[in-house]
Design a protein around this motif. Structure first.
Motif, PDB file in Angstrom:
ATOM      1  N   VAL A 131       0.803  -1.227   0.000  1.00 39.57           N
ATOM      2  CA  VAL A 131       0.000   0.000   0.000  1.00 39.57           C
ATOM      3  C   VAL A 131       0.842   1.287   0.000  1.00 39.57           C
ATOM      4  O   VAL A 131       0.614   2.172  -0.835  1.00 39.57           O
ATOM      5  N   PRO A 132       1.822   1.464   0.898  1.00 42.71           N
ATOM      6  CA  PRO A 132       2.580   2.735   0.909  1.00 42.71           C
ATOM      7  C   PRO A 132       3.324   3.009  -0.399  1.00 42.71           C
ATOM      8  O   PRO A 132       3.252   4.115  -0.949  1.00 42.71           O
ATOM      9  N   THR A 135       0.926   3.704  -3.325  1.00 40.33           N
ATOM     10  CA  THR A 135       0.412   5.070  -3.251  1.00 40.33           C
ATOM     11  C   THR A 135       1.432   6.076  -3.752  1.00 40.33           C
ATOM     12  O   THR A 135       1.110   6.989  -4.530  1.00 40.33           O
ATOM     13  N   GLU A 139       1.020   8.556  -7.001  1.00 42.98           N
ATOM     14  CA  GLU A 139       1.037  10.009  -6.786  1.00 42.98           C
ATOM     15  C   GLU A 139       2.079  10.679  -7.674  1.00 42.98           C
ATOM     16  O   GLU A 139       1.825  11.752  -8.241  1.00 42.98           O
ATOM     17  N   GLN A 170      -3.450  -2.334   6.529  1.00 39.33           N
ATOM     18  CA  GLN A 170      -3.570  -1.102   5.766  1.00 39.33           C
ATOM     19  C   GLN A 170      -4.666  -1.251   4.708  1.00 39.33           C
ATOM     20  O   GLN A 170      -4.833  -2.319   4.123  1.00 39.33           O
ATOM     21  N   PHE A 172      -6.610  -0.193   1.113  1.00 43.14           N
ATOM     22  CA  PHE A 172      -6.333   0.287  -0.242  1.00 43.14           C
ATOM     23  C   PHE A 172      -7.271   1.429  -0.635  1.00 43.14           C
ATOM     24  O   PHE A 172      -7.225   1.898  -1.770  1.00 43.14           O
ATOM     25  N   ASP A 174      -7.289   4.557   0.137  1.00 43.20           N
ATOM     26  CA  ASP A 174      -6.622   5.802  -0.245  1.00 43.20           C
ATOM     27  C   ASP A 174      -6.095   5.736  -1.674  1.00 43.20           C
ATOM     28  O   ASP A 174      -5.905   6.761  -2.330  1.00 43.20           O
ATOM     29  N   VAL A 175      -5.853   4.523  -2.160  1.00 37.20           N
ATOM     30  CA  VAL A 175      -5.366   4.343  -3.530  1.00 37.20           C
ATOM     31  C   VAL A 175      -6.507   4.560  -4.525  1.00 37.20           C
ATOM     32  O   VAL A 175      -6.280   4.958  -5.667  1.00 37.20           O
ATOM     33  N   ARG A 176      -7.710   4.334  -4.072  1.00 36.36           N
ATOM     34  CA  ARG A 176      -8.879   4.377  -4.960  1.00 36.36           C
ATOM     35  C   ARG A 176      -8.996   5.698  -5.712  1.00 36.36           C
ATOM     36  O   ARG A 176      -9.348   5.724  -6.902  1.00 36.36           O
ATOM     37  N   ASP A 177      -8.698   6.794  -5.050  1.00 36.56           N
ATOM     38  CA  ASP A 177      -8.832   8.117  -5.675  1.00 36.56           C
ATOM     39  C   ASP A 177      -7.739   8.382  -6.709  1.00 36.56           C
ATOM     40  O   ASP A 177      -7.827   9.366  -7.454  1.00 36.56           O
ATOM     41  N   LEU A 178      -6.719   7.536  -6.751  1.00 35.12           N
ATOM     42  CA  LEU A 178      -5.596   7.754  -7.662  1.00 35.12           C
ATOM     43  C   LEU A 178      -5.709   6.944  -8.946  1.00 35.12           C
ATOM     44  O   LEU A 178      -4.868   7.072  -9.833  1.00 35.12           O
ATOM     45  N   LEU A 233     -10.476  -0.842  -3.600  1.00 40.06           N
ATOM     46  CA  LEU A 233      -9.967  -0.139  -4.782  1.00 40.06           C
ATOM     47  C   LEU A 233     -11.094   0.303  -5.715  1.00 40.06           C
ATOM     48  O   LEU A 233     -10.888   1.147  -6.593  1.00 40.06           O
TER      49      LEU A 233
END
Length: 314
Positions: A131-132, A135, A139, A170, A172, A174-178, A233
């Motif tokens: 995850v980190p 991301t 980004e 953790q 995923f 936060d990854v969804r918006d990317l 995701l």
């Protein structure tokens, strides 16, 4: 022939061989022509589990899970011409094996050479470990190429053996918006399979053993965990039990091309590499002929002279 002249010809021939070889490497060309090229707006980041559990023999009968991953990713790259592919692998640590590139040959090579952790390496499987880094890579891609659409393809068995509870895992989300889409591809079965000890995964050296029971360890795919990752995701989950058509998955990515048809013409020169290669071949054949002639001559020169007959003629 004068020895000095002969030596000069040998030097010139060998210099010409070097120059012809350099010409082949430079791929010379003249004029201009059009070459069809496909340009896609997709950046596909592939995330692959390389923990030892991916060696388990429960894919498409009794094949290693990682072999199924490799076959599917090669097919995926072929089905998305012009897309840029990146490869992120995770085990005890996560690393970016290949940054985004439109060179699918390099991507195929990176996929083919994925190596799994050894039986005693790593610190257990954790499906959320990438995850980190995932991301961070997305980004950077968004900052550098905001006009492109990013797709994530996660390939693994979903197994968690680190002992971490749900609160420590953790997400995923936060990854969804990317990302603009993607898929989670699951390999293995809930019944599980043994994991070969050897790197070639043929089972000839035996199987990984459970340190507590000394029995053959069985890795069980966690399909529920993979479905949860897909939900986080916002992408579809697909259980890959063997070779199969990836067309529906590829279609869901909705790739668009620069000319609206999937093709694009770019200017290019008429390739003359073949001519340089032909010259090189001729020079090498001359060099081989000269070498063989020198060997043949030296054999005759070194042959001992016949001893005269005793007493001469009568």
């Amino acid at each position: 022939m004068n020895p000095t002249t002969a030596t000069a010809l040998v030097v010139l021939r060998r210099v010409a061989i070097v120059l012809a070889f350099v010409a082949v490497l430079l791929r010379p060309g003249v004029g201009q022509t059009s070459v069809s090229e496909q340009l896609s707006d997709l950046d596909v980041l592939v995330v692959v589990d390389r923990t030892r559990s991916m060696a388990a023999l429960d894919h498409d009968g009794r094949n290693p899970r990682i072999r199924g991953v490799q076959a599917d990713l090669t097919a995926l790259a072929e089905a998305l011409p012009g897309a840029r592919f990146g490869l992120l692998t995770f085990g005890a640590e996560t690393r970016l094996v290949m940054p985004f590139s439109s060179d699918t040959t390099a991507f195929d090579a990176a996929v083919e050479t994925i190596y799994l952790e050894g039986p005693k390496d790593g610190a257990g499987s954790a499906a959320d470990r990438p995850v980190p880094e995932l991301t961070a890579v997305l980004e950077r891609a968004q900052e550098q190429r905001p006009e492109r659409r990013r797709i994530v393809v996660y390939a693994g068995d979903g197994e968690n053996t680190t002992g971490a509870d749900d609160s420590e895992r953790q997400s995923f989300e936060d990854v969804r918006d990317l990302v603009a889409g993607g898929a989670v591809l699951g390999y293995g079965t809930s019944d599980g399979g043994p994991m070969p000890e050897s790197d070639d995964l043929d089972g000839a050296a035996g199987y990984v053993r459970d340190p507590e029971t000394a029995e053959t360890a069985i890795s069980h795919a966690d399909l529920g965990n993979l479905k949860e990752i897909a939900d986080q995701l916002g992408v579809r989950f697909q259980h890959r039990t063997g070779p199969g058509d990836l067309a529906p998955l590829v279609k869901s990515f909705a790739a668009s091309y620069s000319d609206g048809q999937g093709g694009h013409d770019r200017p290019a020169k008429h390739d003359l590499t073949w001519l340089a290669a032909l010259v090189l071949l001729g020079l090498v054949l001359l060099e081989l002929r000269a070498g063989w002639h020198a060997v043949w001559t030296s054999r005759h020169a070194l042959r001992p002279a016949r001893a005269p007959r005793e007493g001469g003629r009568r």
